[in-house]
Write an enzyme that holds these catalytic residues in place. Structure first.
Site, PDB file in Angstrom:
ATOM      1  N   CYS A 106      -0.386   5.515  10.118  1.00 18.37           N
ATOM      2  CA  CYS A 106       0.926   4.918  10.426  1.00 18.37           C
ATOM      3  C   CYS A 106       0.809   3.536  11.021  1.00 18.37           C
ATOM      4  CB  CYS A 106       1.646   5.718  11.509  1.00 18.37           C
ATOM      5  SG  CYS A 106       2.157   7.300  11.020  1.00 18.37           S
TER       6      CYS A 106
ATOM      7  N   CYS B  92       7.587  -6.716   6.659  1.00 15.75           N
ATOM      8  CA  CYS B  92       8.770  -6.175   7.324  1.00 15.75           C
ATOM      9  C   CYS B  92       9.299  -7.197   8.308  1.00 15.75           C
ATOM     10  CB  CYS B  92       8.430  -4.881   8.058  1.00 15.75           C
ATOM     11  SG  CYS B  92       9.874  -4.104   8.822  1.00 15.75           S
TER      12      CYS B  92
ATOM     13  N   CYS C 223       3.486  -2.548  15.724  1.00 17.11           N
ATOM     14  CA  CYS C 223       3.263  -2.263  14.300  1.00 17.11           C
ATOM     15  C   CYS C 223       2.538  -3.405  13.600  1.00 17.11           C
ATOM     16  CB  CYS C 223       4.606  -1.997  13.622  1.00 17.11           C
ATOM     17  SG  CYS C 223       4.462  -1.745  11.847  1.00 17.11           S
TER      18      CYS C 223
ATOM     19  N   CYS D 246       8.550  -4.916  15.085  1.00 15.97           N
ATOM     20  CA  CYS D 246       8.235  -3.996  16.181  1.00 15.97           C
ATOM     21  C   CYS D 246       6.860  -4.379  16.727  1.00 15.97           C
ATOM     22  CB  CYS D 246       8.243  -2.549  15.704  1.00 15.97           C
ATOM     23  SG  CYS D 246       9.803  -2.085  14.941  1.00 15.97           S
TER      24      CYS D 246
ATOM     25  N   CYS E 236       3.578   8.686   0.726  1.00 15.22           N
ATOM     26  CA  CYS E 236       4.254   7.757   1.643  1.00 15.22           C
ATOM     27  C   CYS E 236       4.423   6.427   0.923  1.00 15.22           C
ATOM     28  CB  CYS E 236       3.398   7.602   2.895  1.00 15.22           C
ATOM     29  SG  CYS E 236       4.032   6.388   4.058  1.00 15.22           S
TER      30      CYS E 236
ATOM     31  N   GLU F   8       0.833  -1.182   0.000  1.00 10.62           N
ATOM     32  CA  GLU F   8       0.000   0.000   0.000  1.00 10.62           C
ATOM     33  C   GLU F   8       0.872   1.237   0.000  1.00 10.62           C
ATOM     34  OE1 GLU F   8      -4.062  -1.379   2.135  1.00 10.62           O
ATOM     35  OE2 GLU F   8      -2.446  -0.882   3.502  1.00 10.62           O
TER      36      GLU F   8
HETATM   37  N1  SAH Z   1       9.861   1.039   8.973  1.00  9.49           N
HETATM   38  C1  SAH Z   1      10.126   2.401   9.124  1.00  9.49           C
HETATM   39  C2  SAH Z   1       9.101   3.319   8.498  1.00  9.49           C
HETATM   40  C3  SAH Z   1       7.655   2.929   8.500  1.00  9.49           C
HETATM   41  S1  SAH Z   1       6.622   3.071   9.888  1.00  9.49           S
HETATM   42  C4  SAH Z   1      10.251   2.754  10.566  1.00  9.49           C
HETATM   43  O1  SAH Z   1       9.940   1.936  11.390  1.00  9.49           O
HETATM   44  O2  SAH Z   1      10.718   3.846  10.845  1.00  9.49           O
HETATM   45  C5  SAH Z   1       6.181   4.797  10.093  1.00  9.49           C
HETATM   46  C6  SAH Z   1       6.042   5.173  11.577  1.00  9.49           C
HETATM   47  O3  SAH Z   1       4.848   4.637  12.164  1.00  9.49           O
HETATM   48  C7  SAH Z   1       7.186   4.630  12.405  1.00  9.49           C
HETATM   49  O4  SAH Z   1       7.670   5.589  13.284  1.00  9.49           O
HETATM   50  C8  SAH Z   1       6.528   3.496  13.129  1.00  9.49           C
HETATM   51  O5  SAH Z   1       7.227   3.153  14.276  1.00  9.49           O
HETATM   52  C9  SAH Z   1       5.158   4.035  13.413  1.00  9.49           C
HETATM   53  N2  SAH Z   1       4.155   3.036  13.751  1.00  9.49           N
HETATM   54  C10 SAH Z   1       4.190   1.709  13.531  1.00  9.49           C
HETATM   55  N3  SAH Z   1       3.064   1.120  14.014  1.00  9.49           N
HETATM   56  C11 SAH Z   1       2.303   2.087  14.540  1.00  9.49           C
HETATM   57  C12 SAH Z   1       1.014   2.103  15.173  1.00  9.49           C
HETATM   58  N4  SAH Z   1       0.299   1.002  15.331  1.00  9.49           N
HETATM   59  N5  SAH Z   1       0.550   3.292  15.583  1.00  9.49           N
HETATM   60  C13 SAH Z   1       1.246   4.419  15.391  1.00  9.49           C
HETATM   61  N6  SAH Z   1       2.456   4.462  14.808  1.00  9.49           N
HETATM   62  C14 SAH Z   1       2.990   3.316  14.382  1.00  9.49           C
HETATM   63 FE1  SF4 Z   2       8.956  -2.568  10.256  1.00  7.21          FE
HETATM   64 FE2  SF4 Z   2       6.793  -1.578  11.399  1.00  7.21          FE
HETATM   65 FE3  SF4 Z   2       9.054  -1.682  12.768  1.00  7.21          FE
HETATM   66 FE4  SF4 Z   2       8.822   0.064  10.740  1.00  7.21          FE
HETATM   67  S1  SF4 Z   2       7.650   0.058  12.651  1.00  7.21           S
HETATM   68  S2  SF4 Z   2      10.556  -1.316  11.152  1.00  7.21           S
HETATM   69  S3  SF4 Z   2       7.508  -1.136   9.326  1.00  7.21           S
HETATM   70  S4  SF4 Z   2       7.892  -3.446  12.014  1.00  7.21           S
END
Ligand code: SAH
Ligand code: SF4
Length: 349
Positions: A340, A110, A117, A114, A103, A90
């Site tokens: 996000c 991934c 996420c 995390c 974006c 997406e």
């Molecule tokens: N993978 C990269 C960029 C994509 S995520 C990274 O981790 O930086 C974009 C942002 O959204 C990141 O700061 C990530 O930590 C945050 N994010 C991930 N899951 C989220 C959630 N459930 N709610 C709010 N922010 C989230």
């Molecule tokens: Fe991957 Fe989500 Fe962590 Fe970004 S925040 S590195 S997309 S697992």
């Protein structure tokens, strides 16, 4: 048949030379591909017919296939796109008061895992190719009718944020080439200062972003290793000391000492206490940063809750009293699951 989208300027020039064409043909073709956004060889009117014929017989110009396009009530637009092997990602257009940002994703899924996420709950299927990364911005421009390339001042899609699915610095070679294509002044002409790359913390690669000249955002999310270890597995390999040093190196090496955006997702009772805010302000000493507080977006089965609005405000105030910018990121496109961390990929069955 060979795909043209995704070849760098040098590679395209080599390619044209290899079929007996002059280098200036590569420049003309480049402009058709990336300035006019043309996908039909027959419409490339300044190229001689036999050359167009040769191109048609040997090359393709492909856009990722748009499976769905949804527009949120707040103007956010999301595309689910599919690549030739059926993999899907997406990408999102986020309008801001002053134009907006596309974006884009760099991986299918991934591998970083995390805990907060949604994308991280899926394993990483593969890296995107250069053409697949670039193709997402091309799809957005198709959708907003922004070909031929406008100037920086008059385009809606003014910025790129590499904040979609995947860890961009784990697909760095392809990302670098994609960035070079975006920047090229004869093509899409998106200046480096309008591009932000967000990383979960590949400290080993961060300084190189300064040499490329793009902006850096770091998914910090915790003020100490104890908390960060629990929510971001990447912290075991690159703990905060390494990460902060890499950020210092980035600022030392970047031309105009560009500030870094520290992203901080607000997780109730995990990282949202005022002690955390205090510790955070100490952690970034010596760096020029601004914080971006992101209310946690829940997803089915997520093991966290979002902090209360009051707590987020208090957290932000404390940082602002210490002279940090600490705006709270407005959620965009929630109704279409474009916010996000909510992006996910569905692979065609
Ligand atoms: N993978 C990269 C960029 C994509 S995520 C990274 O981790 O930086 C974009 C942002 O959204 C990141 O700061 C990530 O930590 C945050 N994010 C991930 N899951 C989220 C959630 N459930 N709610 C709010 N922010 C989230
Ligand atoms: Fe991957 Fe989500 Fe962590 Fe970004 S925040 S590195 S997309 S697992």
């Amino acid at each position: 048949m060979k795909e043209l989208i995704g070849l760098t300027r040098e590679e395209l020039t080599q390619e044209m030379l290899s079929i007996g064409q002059k280098a200036f043909r590569a420049k003309q073709l480049w402009q058709w591909l990336y300035f006019f956004g043309e996908t039909d060889f027959d419409k490339m009117t300044n190229l001689a017919k036999p050359f167009r014929q040769l191109l048609k017989q040997n090359y393709t110009i492909t856009r990722p296939k748009v499976i769905t396009e949804q527009t949120s009530t707040d103007g956010t637009r999301k595309w689910l796109v599919e690549f030739s092997d059926g993999a899907r990602v997406e990408c999102v257009y986020i309008p801001e008061s002053d134009r907006g940002a596309v974006c884009i994703s760099t991986q299918v899924g991934c591998a970083q895992g995390c805990k907060f996420c949604h994308t991280g709950t899926q394993k990483c299927q593969r890296n995107l190719t250069v053409g697949e990364i670039v193709g997402q911005v091309m799809v957005a421009r198709d959708s907003y009718n922004e070909w031929p390339t406008k100037t920086d001042e008059n385009r809606m899609l003014s910025n790129i944020v590499v904040m979609g699915m995947g860890e961009p610095l784990c697909n760095f070679e392809n990302l670098k080439k994609a960035l070079a294509i975006f920047n090229d002044g004869d093509g899409m002409a998106i200046s480096k200062r309008k591009i932000t790359v967000s990383t979960a913390g590949r400290a080993d690669k961060i300084p190189e972003l300064a040499d490329i000249g793009v902006k850096l955002a770091v998914s910090l999310h915790a003020p100490n290793d104890k908390i960060r270890d629990k929510i971001m597995p990447i912290n075991h390999k690159f703990p905060l000391e390494k990460l902060i040093n890499a950020c210092k190196e980035y600022q030392k090496r970047s031309e105009r000492r560009m500030f870094i955006t520290m992203e901080y997702v607000m997780l109730k009772d995990v990282n949202d206490s005022l002690e955390c805010a205090e510790e955070l302000s100490q952690l970034v000493k010596g760096l020029e940063v601004k914080f971006n507080l992101i209310p946690f977006h829940p997803w089915p089965g997520a093991p966290f809750e979002c902090s209360s609005t009051n707590q987020i405000n208090r957290f932000s105030k404390l940082l602002e009293n210490k002279y940090f910018a600490a705006p709270i990121r407005r959620s965009r496109g929630k109704d279409i699951m474009a916010a996000c961390g909510l992006l996910k990929s569905a692979t065609k069955k």
